[in-house]
Design an enzyme around this catalytic site. Sequence first.
Site, short mmCIF file in Angstrom:
data_model
loop_
_atom_site.label_atom_id
_atom_site.label_comp_id
_atom_site.label_asym_id
_atom_site.label_seq_id
_atom_site.Cartn_x
_atom_site.Cartn_y
_atom_site.Cartn_z
N GLU A 362 0.83 -1.22 0.00
CA GLU A 362 0.00 0.00 0.00
C GLU A 362 0.85 1.27 0.00
O GLU A 362 0.52 2.26 0.62
CB GLU A 362 -0.97 0.00 1.19
CG GLU A 362 -1.94 -1.12 1.09
CD GLU A 362 -3.39 -0.70 1.21
OE1 GLU A 362 -4.23 -1.57 1.06
OE2 GLU A 362 -3.66 0.48 1.42
N1 COS Z 1 -5.09 12.58 -3.66
C1 COS Z 1 -5.59 13.19 -4.77
N2 COS Z 1 -4.84 13.44 -5.86
C2 COS Z 1 -3.55 13.03 -5.84
C3 COS Z 1 -2.97 12.40 -4.72
C4 COS Z 1 -3.80 12.17 -3.60
N3 COS Z 1 -3.34 11.56 -2.51
N4 COS Z 1 -1.68 12.11 -4.98
C5 COS Z 1 -1.45 12.57 -6.23
N5 COS Z 1 -2.57 13.12 -6.73
C6 COS Z 1 -2.75 13.77 -8.03
C7 COS Z 1 -1.81 14.95 -8.16
O1 COS Z 1 -2.39 16.12 -7.60
C8 COS Z 1 -1.66 15.06 -9.66
O2 COS Z 1 -2.80 15.68 -10.22
P1 COS Z 1 -2.68 16.99 -11.11
O3 COS Z 1 -1.72 16.66 -12.20
O4 COS Z 1 -4.08 17.22 -11.56
O5 COS Z 1 -2.16 18.04 -10.18
C9 COS Z 1 -1.68 13.61 -10.12
O6 COS Z 1 -2.38 12.89 -9.09
C10 COS Z 1 -0.31 13.05 -10.31
O7 COS Z 1 0.39 13.20 -9.09
P2 COS Z 1 1.96 13.01 -8.97
O8 COS Z 1 2.63 13.82 -10.05
O9 COS Z 1 2.34 13.27 -7.55
O10 COS Z 1 2.11 11.47 -9.35
P3 COS Z 1 3.36 10.53 -9.33
O11 COS Z 1 3.31 9.72 -10.56
O12 COS Z 1 4.60 11.33 -9.04
O13 COS Z 1 3.05 9.54 -8.12
C11 COS Z 1 2.91 8.77 -5.84
C12 COS Z 1 2.72 9.92 -6.84
C13 COS Z 1 4.34 8.33 -5.72
C14 COS Z 1 2.41 9.31 -4.50
C15 COS Z 1 2.01 7.58 -6.29
O14 COS Z 1 2.49 7.00 -7.47
C16 COS Z 1 1.88 6.51 -5.23
O15 COS Z 1 1.07 6.62 -4.31
N6 COS Z 1 2.67 5.42 -5.36
C17 COS Z 1 2.54 4.30 -4.47
C18 COS Z 1 1.51 3.38 -5.02
C19 COS Z 1 1.05 2.42 -4.01
O16 COS Z 1 0.70 2.76 -2.90
N7 COS Z 1 1.01 1.17 -4.41
C20 COS Z 1 0.54 0.17 -3.55
C21 COS Z 1 -0.17 -0.82 -4.36
S1 COS Z 1 -1.81 -0.84 -4.09
S2 COS Z 1 -2.02 -1.99 -2.56
#
Ligand code: COS
Length: 378
Positions: A362
């Site tokens: 997660e």
């Molecule tokens: N809530 C709402 N929107 C979100 C958000 C959140 N928590 N996190 C990111 N976003 C939005 C951003 O605002 C952005 O939108 P805009 O372009 O409209 O501004 C978009 O999503 C892309 O965000 P970002 O550029 O930060 O994306 P990244 O590709 O850099 O990834 C992380 C961000 C690393 C936080 C994400 O890929 C992540 O959570 N990775 C882990 C995945 C995970 O938990 N995997 C577990 C498997 S599932 S059990």
Amino acid sequence: MFNMSFTDEQKDLQKMVRQFTQERVFPEAKELDRKGEFAKDLFKEAVELGINCMNAPEEYGGPGLDSVTCVLLTEELAKGDVGFATTLAANGLAAYPVLLAGTAEQKQRFFDIINQGKLAAFCLTEPNAGSDAGSVATKARRDGDEYVLDGTKCFITNGGLADVYTVFATVDSKKGVRGLSAFLVERSRPGVSVGKEENKMGIRTANTAEVILQNVRIPASNLLGREGGGFKIAMNTLDISRPVVAALGVGLGQAAIDLCTKYAKERVQFGKAISTFQAIQFLLADMAIQVEAARWLTYRAAYLRDVGQPFTKEAAMAKTMGGDVAMKVSVDAVQIFGGYGYSGEYPVEKLMRDAKILQIFEGTNQIQRMVVAGQLLK
Ligand code: COS
């Protein structure tokens, strides 16, 4: 403001799940863990207790529990077996995209399956899309009134057992995160199959498998939300479910404390119970301090979600703390048990193996720190 007290209903549910965990889950867990077997009978009992999908709304036949209640109950279950608690949590995780973006008809269809005592799975992760969730390669091609899905998902909790999946796929890989879309996919669709099932270090009672989608045709009405809206749905889902993962760590940590305080009072060395030695007392005290800190970060993140305040940062903090504390405390528990702690005959080595995943799934705890820092600096 953080003004939290628990309702009578929450306390009753907590008591019920505590009893179920002590009487049924904990005694079964050791053998199921050894065999790496899903707790089929325990799951049936969880269905009877109405805790198999805690966030399922009442109007769709579920208990309709809020986030605080979900974390309270998950903490109790995790005291008995984190693998089993993860199985139930994964049902809730799969349900969130439907709850967040689904229509009434989609919710009905999803929860009709859940209400038959079936499992669900959240399919985001792929071999090349782990922390970088935006690089999902599974494709969704529109064809008339249908979408055609192709790709492989891996490390999917409940993947091999679920009857319904929430699947993330891209409608246009050139668009990056803006191409991602969420779909409801029934297991019965031709082309859906289960690949490798993982033989894991810990949470061995949870099923973790590849889910393979080959030319899977689903009606266009299975799209959740809008095309390209999938990444936001996934991020919002993970925000809500991270306190639940934190609660797995809190429950595991509390189990370690409970086992260690009992053992330290019984185990005699140098003519005294080892609980009389300050070296052991300081270890126990640090365990209790850390678990209590993780617990309240967890409750607070869940509470903020329930009262409709921003909670992305707090959810990531809680998840980091829950996972890191579970790892630290379970290693210390093995230390307190000494040679016996390292033996499979005693329960603490399982805690240590189960804890590790909490720093990984997660969103790794490194990703959580990125989320916290991102929120601080924005
Ligand atoms: N809530 C709402 N929107 C979100 C958000 C959140 N928590 N996190 C990111 N976003 C939005 C951003 O605002 C952005 O939108 P805009 O372009 O409209 O501004 C978009 O999503 C892309 O965000 P970002 O550029 O930060 O994306 P990244 O590709 O850099 O990834 C992380 C961000 C690393 C936080 C994400 O890929 C992540 O959570 N990775 C882990 C995945 C995970 O938990 N995997 C577990 C498997 S599932 S059990």
